[in-house]
Design a protein around this motif. Sequence first.
Motif, PDB file in Angstrom:
ATOM      1  N   VAL A 250       0.115  -1.475  -0.119  1.00 36.08           N
ATOM      2  CA  VAL A 250      -0.254   0.033  -0.031  1.00 36.08           C
ATOM      3  C   VAL A 250       0.908   1.424  -0.348  1.00 36.08           C
ATOM      4  CG1 VAL A 250      -1.731   1.449   1.388  1.00 36.08           C
ATOM      5  CG2 VAL A 250      -1.253  -1.319   1.179  1.00 36.08           C
ATOM      6  N   HIS A 251       1.563   1.034   0.936  1.00 42.65           N
ATOM      7  CA  HIS A 251       2.873   2.336   1.132  1.00 42.65           C
ATOM      8  C   HIS A 251       3.699   2.815   0.132  1.00 42.65           C
ATOM      9  CE1 HIS A 251       0.707   3.870   5.035  1.00 42.65           C
ATOM     10  NE2 HIS A 251       0.761   2.378   4.533  1.00 42.65           N
ATOM     11  N   GLY A 252       3.904   1.513  -0.895  1.00 43.88           N
ATOM     12  CA  GLY A 252       4.755   1.295  -1.784  1.00 43.88           C
ATOM     13  C   GLY A 252       5.164   1.456  -3.054  1.00 43.88           C
ATOM     14  N   PHE A 253       2.659   1.658  -3.427  1.00 42.80           N
ATOM     15  CA  PHE A 253       2.253   1.987  -4.596  1.00 42.80           C
ATOM     16  C   PHE A 253       1.898   0.292  -5.779  1.00 42.80           C
ATOM     17  CE2 PHE A 253       2.124   5.943  -3.320  1.00 42.80           C
ATOM     18  CZ  PHE A 253       1.065   6.834  -3.345  1.00 42.80           C
ATOM     19  N   PHE A 254       2.831  -0.666  -4.718  1.00 50.14           N
ATOM     20  CA  PHE A 254       2.669  -1.728  -5.743  1.00 50.14           C
ATOM     21  C   PHE A 254       1.946  -2.488  -5.509  1.00 50.14           C
ATOM     22  CE2 PHE A 254       6.927  -1.520  -3.107  1.00 50.14           C
ATOM     23  CZ  PHE A 254       7.551  -0.865  -4.115  1.00 50.14           C
ATOM     24  N   ASP A 255       1.363  -3.028  -6.622  1.00 48.38           N
ATOM     25  CA  ASP A 255       0.353  -3.854  -6.364  1.00 48.38           C
ATOM     26  C   ASP A 255       0.269  -5.196  -6.734  1.00 48.38           C
ATOM     27  OD1 ASP A 255      -1.741  -2.258  -6.923  1.00 48.38           O
ATOM     28  OD2 ASP A 255      -2.141  -2.433  -9.443  1.00 48.38           O
ATOM     29  N   LEU A 256       0.422  -5.708  -5.023  1.00 48.55           N
ATOM     30  CA  LEU A 256       0.357  -6.975  -4.863  1.00 48.55           C
ATOM     31  C   LEU A 256      -0.075  -8.697  -4.446  1.00 48.55           C
ATOM     32  CD1 LEU A 256       3.593  -8.912  -4.297  1.00 48.55           C
ATOM     33  CD2 LEU A 256       3.321  -7.584  -2.000  1.00 48.55           C
TER      34      LEU A 256
END
Length: 198
Positions: free
Chosen positions: A49-55
């Motif tokens: 969420v805080h890295g703006f990664f879709d995971l």
Amino acid sequence: MSEGKRSAFIERKTKETAIAVQLDLDGSGSAEVNTGIAFFDHMLTLFAVHGFFDLTIRAQGDLDVDGHHTVEDVGICLGQAFSRALGDRAGIRRYGQASVPMDEALAQAVVDLPNRPYLVLQTPALVERVGAFETELLPEFFRAFCVHAGATLHLHVPYGDNTHHMLEAVFKACGRALDQATSVDPRRTGVPSSKGIL
């Protein structure tokens, strides 16, 4: 910057674990994580969420033994996903840093993506467990990630009293620092190294 979507799918199956990781570096912070260890899921979700990664992470492991194999192998797969998604690493900023407070705790993350793995992790004393997560597995996860991502990562918690708060701040700070390091620098036309290769 190399053309194409910066994403990767990694699958790993051993006699101890079965793990699948889907990563998009240029996402919106969408996370679907299920490792069988609820607190670990929470930390990985915050990281995304805080890295703006879709995971997306799906992991099944021998949790009847303990969480070690699952946590370490998720670190391996996540690191491999970052490395594959980065490709030749041309055009990236390469370095990132973030400081994140969580109530009384502060965490600092500084990262380099030079294809040389190294981990420095410094925290105050942690309680043995948060939920079902064994805190001695924290360095195992990040070490596995660094080795397979080719990342140099320094994580420091200078102070904090509550273990949940300290670990939450660590994962948030790591996500934010990696967001910076993996982001594209429009001024960069090649690999961010005087050597010409990472």
